[in-house]
Design a protein around this motif. Structure first.
Motif, PDB file in Angstrom:
ATOM      1  N   ALA A  28       0.831  -1.210   0.000  1.00  0.00           N
ATOM      2  CA  ALA A  28       0.000   0.000   0.000  1.00  0.00           C
ATOM      3  C   ALA A  28       0.862   1.255   0.000  1.00  0.00           C
ATOM      4  O   ALA A  28       1.847   1.353   0.727  1.00  0.00           O
ATOM      5  N   GLU A  29       0.517   2.211  -0.825  1.00  0.00           N
ATOM      6  CA  GLU A  29       1.284   3.451  -0.914  1.00  0.00           C
ATOM      7  C   GLU A  29       1.237   4.235   0.389  1.00  0.00           C
ATOM      8  O   GLU A  29       2.120   5.050   0.665  1.00  0.00           O
ATOM      9  N   THR A  30       0.209   4.003   1.175  1.00  0.00           N
ATOM     10  CA  THR A  30       0.030   4.767   2.410  1.00  0.00           C
ATOM     11  C   THR A  30       0.649   4.082   3.629  1.00  0.00           C
ATOM     12  O   THR A  30       0.419   4.511   4.745  1.00  0.00           O
ATOM     13  N   ARG A  31       1.414   3.027   3.406  1.00  0.00           N
ATOM     14  CA  ARG A  31       1.998   2.311   4.536  1.00  0.00           C
ATOM     15  C   ARG A  31       2.939   3.229   5.325  1.00  0.00           C
ATOM     16  O   ARG A  31       3.607   4.096   4.753  1.00  0.00           O
ATOM     17  N   PRO A  32       3.050   3.049   6.634  1.00  0.00           N
ATOM     18  CA  PRO A  32       4.003   3.835   7.417  1.00  0.00           C
ATOM     19  C   PRO A  32       5.437   3.420   7.107  1.00  0.00           C
ATOM     20  O   PRO A  32       5.709   2.253   6.811  1.00  0.00           O
ATOM     21  N   THR A  33       6.347   4.354   7.167  1.00  0.00           N
ATOM     22  CA  THR A  33       7.757   4.054   6.956  1.00  0.00           C
ATOM     23  C   THR A  33       8.362   3.557   8.261  1.00  0.00           C
ATOM     24  O   THR A  33       8.185   4.163   9.314  1.00  0.00           O
ATOM     25  N   ILE A  34       9.085   2.455   8.175  1.00  0.00           N
ATOM     26  CA  ILE A  34       9.719   1.849   9.349  1.00  0.00           C
ATOM     27  C   ILE A  34      11.187   2.250   9.369  1.00  0.00           C
ATOM     28  O   ILE A  34      11.912   2.021   8.396  1.00  0.00           O
ATOM     29  N   THR A  35      11.622   2.835  10.451  1.00  0.00           N
ATOM     30  CA  THR A  35      13.030   3.223  10.583  1.00  0.00           C
ATOM     31  C   THR A  35      13.760   2.419  11.654  1.00  0.00           C
ATOM     32  O   THR A  35      14.987   2.446  11.724  1.00  0.00           O
ATOM     33  N   LYS A  36      12.999   1.701  12.482  1.00  0.00           N
ATOM     34  CA  LYS A  36      13.578   1.001  13.618  1.00  0.00           C
ATOM     35  C   LYS A  36      12.768  -0.259  13.881  1.00  0.00           C
ATOM     36  O   LYS A  36      11.540  -0.262  13.740  1.00  0.00           O
ATOM     37  N   ALA A  37      13.457  -1.345  14.228  1.00  0.00           N
ATOM     38  CA  ALA A  37      12.778  -2.597  14.561  1.00  0.00           C
ATOM     39  C   ALA A  37      13.360  -3.131  15.860  1.00  0.00           C
ATOM     40  O   ALA A  37      14.586  -3.169  16.032  1.00  0.00           O
TER      41      ALA A  37
ATOM     42  N   VAL B  22      12.139  -7.950   8.914  1.00  0.00           N
ATOM     43  CA  VAL B  22      12.745  -6.629   8.715  1.00  0.00           C
ATOM     44  C   VAL B  22      13.298  -6.502   7.298  1.00  0.00           C
ATOM     45  O   VAL B  22      13.113  -5.476   6.634  1.00  0.00           O
ATOM     46  N   LYS B  23      13.954  -7.532   6.823  1.00  0.00           N
ATOM     47  CA  LYS B  23      14.527  -7.496   5.476  1.00  0.00           C
ATOM     48  C   LYS B  23      13.438  -7.329   4.428  1.00  0.00           C
ATOM     49  O   LYS B  23      13.600  -6.556   3.463  1.00  0.00           O
ATOM     50  N   THR B  24      12.323  -8.031   4.599  1.00  0.00           N
ATOM     51  CA  THR B  24      11.218  -7.929   3.640  1.00  0.00           C
ATOM     52  C   THR B  24      10.623  -6.532   3.633  1.00  0.00           C
ATOM     53  O   THR B  24      10.365  -5.952   2.562  1.00  0.00           O
ATOM     54  N   ILE B  25      10.417  -5.968   4.814  1.00  0.00           N
ATOM     55  CA  ILE B  25       9.841  -4.617   4.887  1.00  0.00           C
ATOM     56  C   ILE B  25      10.825  -3.594   4.357  1.00  0.00           C
ATOM     57  O   ILE B  25      10.441  -2.660   3.622  1.00  0.00           O
ATOM     58  N   ALA B  26      12.105  -3.757   4.681  1.00  0.00           N
ATOM     59  CA  ALA B  26      13.113  -2.822   4.177  1.00  0.00           C
ATOM     60  C   ALA B  26      13.164  -2.848   2.651  1.00  0.00           C
ATOM     61  O   ALA B  26      13.339  -1.813   2.000  1.00  0.00           O
ATOM     62  N   GLY B  27      12.979  -4.050   2.082  1.00  0.00           N
ATOM     63  CA  GLY B  27      12.999  -4.166   0.633  1.00  0.00           C
ATOM     64  C   GLY B  27      11.840  -3.456  -0.036  1.00  0.00           C
ATOM     65  O   GLY B  27      11.920  -3.104  -1.219  1.00  0.00           O
ATOM     66  N   SER B  28      10.758  -3.234   0.713  1.00  0.00           N
ATOM     67  CA  SER B  28       9.596  -2.541   0.153  1.00  0.00           C
ATOM     68  C   SER B  28       9.711  -1.024   0.285  1.00  0.00           C
ATOM     69  O   SER B  28       8.881  -0.292  -0.248  1.00  0.00           O
ATOM     70  N   GLN B  29      10.725  -0.570   1.012  1.00  0.00           N
ATOM     71  CA  GLN B  29      10.949   0.862   1.221  1.00  0.00           C
ATOM     72  C   GLN B  29      12.129   1.320   0.367  1.00  0.00           C
ATOM     73  O   GLN B  29      13.132   0.628   0.264  1.00  0.00           O
ATOM     74  N   SER B  30      12.017   2.463  -0.217  1.00  0.00           N
ATOM     75  CA  SER B  30      13.054   2.957  -1.113  1.00  0.00           C
ATOM     76  C   SER B  30      14.270   3.418  -0.324  1.00  0.00           C
ATOM     77  O   SER B  30      14.273   4.502   0.269  1.00  0.00           O
ATOM     78  N   CYS B  31      15.289   2.576  -0.312  1.00  0.00           N
ATOM     79  CA  CYS B  31      16.572   2.924   0.309  1.00  0.00           C
ATOM     80  C   CYS B  31      16.407   3.379   1.755  1.00  0.00           C
ATOM     81  O   CYS B  31      17.156   4.242   2.227  1.00  0.00           O
ATOM     82  N   GLN B  32      15.443   2.830   2.448  1.00  0.00           N
ATOM     83  CA  GLN B  32      15.223   3.217   3.839  1.00  0.00           C
ATOM     84  C   GLN B  32      15.842   2.180   4.755  1.00  0.00           C
ATOM     85  O   GLN B  32      15.373   1.050   4.842  1.00  0.00           O
TER      86      GLN B  32
END
Length: 264
Positions: free
Chosen positions: A84-93, A125-135
């Protein structure tokens, strides 16, 4: 011996449900008179494994996890939710209480659970990071039963070790919190600030196993709020290691993320 402030009780399973282990013959309670050491899971005073030994065990557990049906199903859930385009960005796990990798009671099952849960955390974490642009996602792990060797191994994995209860105040609106089979007071401490994603025991399960007694509603406040306002997904089980686990994923404040067919 009473648990020290900031530590948590382990939660056992009975017929597939979560329950608290009572310190007496009385009914299970929601919190905190039981010592971690009473379960034989205190930090090992005489650890046997080196970091290399732990690494070998972990590699085997990772292979088993990656090949499991549990991970295949969970990966589909994560990718659908993260799309989803509206997903929250994750910076910490933050991973809470996976268990020690060299437990003092010598339990093979406890050691394997610690490795599998850590492997699951890292793959999520790896899967979610892969869905975020260079985050980049900073990863923290907190386990009061860790020996120094356990901590050194975590550093090898790129996990920052937090001393209990240091990880709790790190939670914010951009955090993923991963805590399987935790005691309710631990969840209450960890969720003082609501995270973007919470993976742990959901509200429905707490209602099944806890008598509603004075103060319980306050302990359930954060989980109740997430249950009412977040998207909710069922975490697939693997030999009871993830039984009764729910994924809560925050919705956009503006646009609700559509639930997939695999949502609860």
């Amino acid at each position: 011996m009473a648990a020290q402030e900031g530590e948590w009780n382990q939660v056992s399973r009975k017929r597939g449900r979560l329950r608290h282990i009572p310190t007496t013959a009385q009914k299970p309670t929601t919190g905190g008179t039981e010592s971690y050491s009473l379960l034989g899971l205190r930090p090992n005073p005489s650890p046997e494994f080196t970091v290399s030994d732990i690494q070998r065990h972990h590699e085997t557990a990772c292979q088993d996890w990656q090949a499991s049906q549990c991970w295949q199903v969970l990966q589909e859930i994560l990718l659908a939710a993260a799309a989803a385009e509206t997903r929250p960005t994750i910076t910490k796990a933050i991973c809470l209480g996976p268990g020690p990798f060299d437990p003092s009671n010598g339990s093979f099952a406890a050691r394997r659970t610690a490795h599998i849960q850590t492997a699951a955390f890292r793959s999520i974490v790896k899967t979610i990071a892969g869905s975020q642009s260079c985050q980049e996602i900073k990863c923290i792990i907190q386990e009061p039963g860790f020996t120094q060797t356990d901590k050194d191994f975590c550093a090898e994995l790129g996990l920052e070790v937090a001393e209990t209860p240091g990880a709790f105040p790190m939670v914010d609106a951009s955090t993923l919190v991963f805590g399987i089979h935790m005691e309710l007071r631990t969840y209450h401490q960890a969720l003082a600030n609501l995270p973007a994603i919470f993976i742990g025991a959901g509200l429905d399960e707490w209602k099944k196993v806890i008598d509603f007694e004075p103060g319980i509603q306050d302990l359930l406040r954060s989980i109740s709020e997430m249950d009412a306002t977040y998207n909710k997904y069922s975490f697939p089980d693997l030999n009871y290691m993830f039984s009764s686990t729910t994924v809560y994923w925050r919705k956009s404040e503006e646009v609700e993320v559509p639930k997939s067919s695999i949502a609860v």
